[in-house]
Scaffold this active site. Structure first.
Site, short mmCIF file in Angstrom:
data_model
loop_
_atom_site.label_atom_id
_atom_site.label_comp_id
_atom_site.label_asym_id
_atom_site.label_seq_id
_atom_site.Cartn_x
_atom_site.Cartn_y
_atom_site.Cartn_z
CD GLU A 104 -2.83 -1.05 -0.11
OE1 GLU A 104 -3.26 0.06 -0.50
OE2 GLU A 104 -3.05 -2.11 -0.71
CD GLU B 170 4.15 -0.84 6.82
OE1 GLU B 170 3.27 -1.73 6.77
OE2 GLU B 170 4.74 -0.51 7.86
NE ARG C 254 -0.16 10.76 -2.42
CZ ARG C 254 -0.53 10.20 -3.58
NH1 ARG C 254 -0.90 8.94 -3.59
NH2 ARG C 254 -0.51 10.88 -4.70
CB SER D 42 -0.52 11.17 3.27
OG SER D 42 -1.18 12.04 4.16
NE ARG E 180 1.40 13.78 24.60
CZ ARG E 180 1.83 13.44 25.81
NH1 ARG E 180 2.49 12.30 25.98
NH2 ARG E 180 1.62 14.24 26.84
NE ARG E 181 -5.90 15.07 17.11
CZ ARG E 181 -5.95 16.32 16.67
NH1 ARG E 181 -6.35 17.30 17.49
NH2 ARG E 181 -5.59 16.61 15.44
#
Length: 341
Positions: free
Chosen positions: A202, A218, A220, A238, A314-315
């Site tokens: 992928e 793995e 984009r 991405s 991080r969130r």
């Protein structure tokens, strides 16, 4: 920059180039070899794409042999048996390309690792490339596809169209040493894959982009983006390119970084940075910077963190805010997974 290559390609019924394969492109070749080719093919000075016939190959081979390049001499002899159009591409300077043969040479130089992403001028290239149906019978002009499909059916053949695009897949032209690609359709010609790179099924790598290697892709890698050695782009993540608008910041991922699954970056990362899975960092996103004790220091736009090393982004699962801490440990890639010999 000086470059030279002999190629074999495909034209449509109007004589327009659809694609060109350069088996052994040269960067900064010996001037004697270039002068010999110019003399045999009566090529003009400067950047030029010169079509030639198989009958020229014997003379080219002798000239290359006299210039001390046995490899190019052997290639010229091999091309003498071609039933397809032949072209010699001379690049004396690196300027915006003016023809499809020139674009294809520049894409080959990238995928052969002779130049790095952003190391060659590709301005205006899209307007020089035709939309092509890439099939099991080679490149076909999209406007000529219906007639070719009918002809194949009448002759009892099956014409399969793999994709319709301006770019072919890299592996049909060059497979650099020491790489693995799970699905070759997901790596375009013009991608730069460093030794030790693994592109999973992928993963995707666009032209004028790529990896230093070793690394695991793995996600984009968009056009213009480079990924440093020892970095891992997790599944579904991405990297933001600039082809479709936005700023002119070149997005890159430093060494020893991890961009988690389904995460994304719109800013360049320095070395040893981690982006939490599912978190997309855009340049204008507000980020709370924390100190080593987890205390709030200040709130900044993510662009102010661009290129800095040792960040953990991080969130906060309780309040939803984006936080930035010092990344205490860089990721360590599994050496066995990246041994591609």
């Amino acid at each position: 920059m000086l470059s030279f290559a002999l190629g074999i390609g495909t034209q449509n019924t109007q004589g327009d180039w659809l694609e060109i394969y350069y088996p052994a492109p040269l960067l900064e070749p010996d001037a004697r070899l270039v002068e010999a080719a110019q003399r045999v093919l009566d090529a003009p000075a400067g950047n030029a794409a010169v079509s030639f016939l198989p009958e020229h190959c014997s003379e080219l081979a002798k000239a290359f042999q006299a210039a001390g390049n046995a490899e190019q001499a052997e290639l010229a002899e091999t091309l003498a048996s071609s039933h397809r159009p032949l072209v010699a591409m001379f690049l004396a300077t690196d300027e915006p390309p003016q023809s499809a043969p020139e674009v294809y040479l520049k894409l080959h130089l990238l995928s052969h690792r002779l130049v790095e992403p952003h190391g060659i001028d590709l301005t205006g290239m899209f307007g020089l490339l035709r939309n092509v149906a890439w099939t099991n019978e080679g490149a076909i002009d999209i406007e000529e596809l219906p007639a070719r499909r009918l002809k194949a059916r009448l002759e009892g053949r099956h014409l399969s169209v793999d994709c319709v695009d301006k770019f072919p897949k890299m592996a049909d032209y060059v497979v650099p040493k020491g790489i693995r690609i799970g699905d070759t359709a997901r790596v375009r010609l013009g991608a730069y894959l460093g030794e030790g790179t693994t592109v999973m099924h992928e993963g995707f790598v666009n032209f004028n982009a790529g990896t230093v290697g070793p690394g695991m892709i793995e996600g984009r890698v968009s056009a213009g983006v480079t990924v440093g050695k020892g970095s891992d782009l997790g599944g579904g993540c991405s990297t933001m390119g600039t082809l479709s608008g936005g700023g002119n910041i070149i997005i890159k991922v430093g060494e020893g970084c991890l961009v988690g699954a389904n995460a994304g970056i719109g800013i360049p990362l320095g070395d040893r940075c981690t982006v939490e899975a599912g978190l997309y960092i855009t340049a204008g996103a507000k980020v709370m910077v924390l100190d080593d004790q987890g205390q709030e220091v200040k709130t900044v736009a993510a662009r102010e963190l661009a290129g800095q090393d040792d960040l953990l982004l991080r969130r906060n699962s309780l309040n939803g805010r984006i936080e930035c801490l010092t990344n205490k440990s860089a990721i360590a890639l599994n050496e066995a997974l990246h041994a591609n010999d």
